[in-house]
Design a protein around this motif. Structure first.
Motif: not given
Length: 206
Positions: A55-71
């Motif tokens: 839903a939110r930008v901070d949720e996306g950032v958290a996934l990236r910081e956890a190593g998520e590479l998919r769109p």
């Protein structure tokens, strides 16, 4: 103490079933609100969806910081111009559903975008004329990778307003060679005509 056990194999089973009913579509798994309370990082790692949505930008950032590479698509899009830098830095995709959001783009901050058109939900979405204009001639920095809308009555497959929304979406997208998505969980399960290039199951995964 209350303990919650999440069966990740059940999630994989549910996703496999959703793929079976929409074999021609790619899957964007909606794991907003911490994957509906199931743990977004663990759920993301457990499923093989081609893309994820939050839903939110901070949720996306958290996934990236956890190593998520998919769109990873941010469904609310940016809520303020300053979000654009954060989105670009973490290579997140965003939904653009207002003209104000569209005005925040610039060549120095390229961002991948899904344009959302209003087809009958009457809450979020661009006017069809604006939608088509942005899709055909996006401003500098806006890289349009998808076209979308949202079915307001997908849990009631016989509701005539759903067919009207599908027709409106088809008309808005006509002649635009960009992947399309309109099927949420209810539509994936009950409305075959909504299963387009992408499907966006959320609660149906759980």
């Amino acid at each position: 103490m209350v303990t919650v056990r999440v069966d990740l194999e059940a999630l994989r089973h549910n996703l496999a079933y959703l793929r079976s009913v929409a074999p021609g579509s790619r899957v964007m798994a909606v794991i907003k609100a911490n994957a509906y309370g199931h743990g977004a990082r663990d759920v993301a790692q457990a499923i093989d969806a081609e893309a994820l949505a939050v839903a939110r930008v901070d949720e996306g950032v958290a996934l990236r910081e956890a190593g998520e590479l998919r769109p990873v698509l941010v469904l609310e899009g940016c809520l303020r111009p300053s979000d654009m830098t954060l989105v670009a830095r973490h290579e997140l995709q965003v939904v653009v559903h207002t003209e104000a959001q569209a005005a925040w783009f610039g060549a120095e901050v390229p961002v991948e975008v899904w344009l959302k058109v209003e087809t009958g939900m009457h809450r979020l979405g661009l006017d069809p004329a604006v939608f088509r204009s942005l899709a055909s001639n996006p401003p500098p920095g806006m890289q349009v990778v998808g076209l979308m809308s949202h079915l307001a009555f997908a849990n009631e497959p016989e509701d005539p307003r759903t067919e009207a929304q599908l027709v409106a979406f088809d008309e808005a997208c006509r002649g635009l060679d960009v992947p399309r998505a309109i099927a949420n969980s209810g539509a994936v399960l009950g409305i075959p005509d909504a299963r387009l290039d992408w499907i966006r199951p959320g609660i149906a995964l759980f």
